[in-house]
Design an enzyme around this catalytic site. Structure first.
Site, short mmCIF file in Angstrom:
data_model
loop_
_atom_site.label_atom_id
_atom_site.label_comp_id
_atom_site.label_asym_id
_atom_site.label_seq_id
_atom_site.Cartn_x
_atom_site.Cartn_y
_atom_site.Cartn_z
N GLY A 91 42.03 40.16 49.59
CA GLY A 91 41.70 39.64 48.33
C GLY A 91 42.28 40.14 47.19
O GLY A 91 43.00 41.15 47.15
N CYS A 92 42.06 39.88 45.78
CA CYS A 92 42.87 39.92 44.84
C CYS A 92 42.56 41.31 44.18
O CYS A 92 43.24 42.02 43.82
CB CYS A 92 42.50 38.84 43.52
#
Length: 343
Positions: free
Chosen positions: A145-146
């Site tokens: 995920g970012c």
């Protein structure tokens, strides 16, 4: 040799960013571009910046339209990847840019996402200790995920070296509006966002919390608990994370800097900045690079790490392409030569 690649979710921000990077990749041929509600439209209508691909017609996201490619990138909403991936053969490299296969704990998945866990795939964040080797030759990859990308690369070296404590880890991070996807949402309108910042997912409920804890626990060798608060910033893309942890006995600014230098000096995309220089989101826009800096708060006895990455590039599409390169035996940096944009 050229590898054929299909990209689902091509009308969204993540899918569009994957295609932007692949358009400059020397070893791939872009095949099917798919989506659901925009099937039948020209890609250029929705992604006009993808000039070489503008006349491609978007197909429906079905297994029939994805099979036959060497690589399939699933840039779909959370919860949609598992069933589709199950219909793709084991000889296909499937890269999931959503969260469906990131978590090891089915309990954590069900608690934060509210659906059945779809299993765990090799984690697509090569710079984490020991992770690069797991991606070589992989046929299934879960892209990080970012927020976890930005936080884990910021804190993992300190945990791996035993220089911080696993309790009382606090992260506050700001991201741009593209992190919420392309769907129209009233609170993301320009008139609502510009000129102000706002918190969201407060109180340990953001879905990236267990992923951050999982990565730091792997690095530490013991359970790490994190208090994570995300905020929305008036910018289209980028993440700036400020992560703090209590110092372990004997830890010092020098030992911490040495641990980070040992981890990242030979990395192509992660950069410990010279002392006195601090990261900004502007430095990394559109690139697969992450910038970080650290300091020791002697009075509070804490490590402070500031890290900046582009949530769509290093935080999603760049991580997908970098991991794909490792899985296919290509140069890890292929297709990822873009530098940040300034001003």
């Amino acid at each position: 040799m050229s590898f054929s690649i299909a990209v689902s979710g091509a009308s969204g921000y993540a899918g569009g960013e994957v295609l932007r990077l692949l358009a400059g990749h020397p070893d791939v041929e872009i095949g099917a571009v798919t989506a659901h509600s925009s099937a039948g439209e020209r890609l250029g209508t929705l992604q006009p910046h993808l000039v070489p691909l503008a006349d491609r017609l978007i197909s429906d996201t079905t297994a029939e339209n994805l099979v036959g490619h060497d690589v399939v990138v699933l840039a779909l909403p959370h919860g949609a990847s598992g069933a589709l991936a199950a219909q793709l053969g084991e000889d296909t490299l499937v890269i999931d840019a959503a969260a469906d296969h990131r978590l090891e704990s089915s309990h954590a998945w069900e608690s934060f996402y509210g659906s059945a866990h779809q299993g765990t795939w090799p984690y697509g964040l090569p710079e984490l200790p020991g992770q690069r080797e797991l991606l070589v030759g992989a046929r299934r990859i879960a892209v990080a995920g970012c927020y976890p990308t930005t936080v884990l690369l910021g804190l993992a070296p300190a945990f791996a070296a035993g220089l911080v404590e696993p309790e009382d880890v606090v992260v506050v991070a700001a991201t741009g509006t593209s992190g919420a996807g392309r769907a129209t949402k009233p609170h993301l309108l320009g008139s609502e966002v510009m000129g102000g910042m706002s918190p969201y997912g407060v109180g340990g409920v953001h879905r990236h919390t267990p992923e951050i804890e999982q990565g730091l626990s792997r690095a530490s060798g013991e359970q790490v608990r994190v208090s994570f608060t995300p905020t929305l910033a008036p910018m289209p893309r980028g993440i700036l994370a400020t992560s703090t942890a209590r110092l372990a006995p004997g830890a010092s600014a020098q030992s911490l800097r040495e641990a980070y230098a040992a981890q990242y000096d030979d990395e192509r995309f992660v950069h410990l900045l010279p002392e006195g220089q601090w990261p900004t989101t502007k430095q990394v826009v559109g690139s697969n690079h992450l910038m970080l800096q650290l300091a020791v708060d002697e009075r509070a006895g804490r490590l402070v790490v500031c890290s900046a990455a582009d949530n769509l590039t290093k935080g999603t599409a760049g991580g997908a392409v970098q991991s794909m390169n490792l899985a296919l035996g290509l140069p890890e940096a292929a297709g990822l030569g873009q530098l940040g944009v300034s001003p």
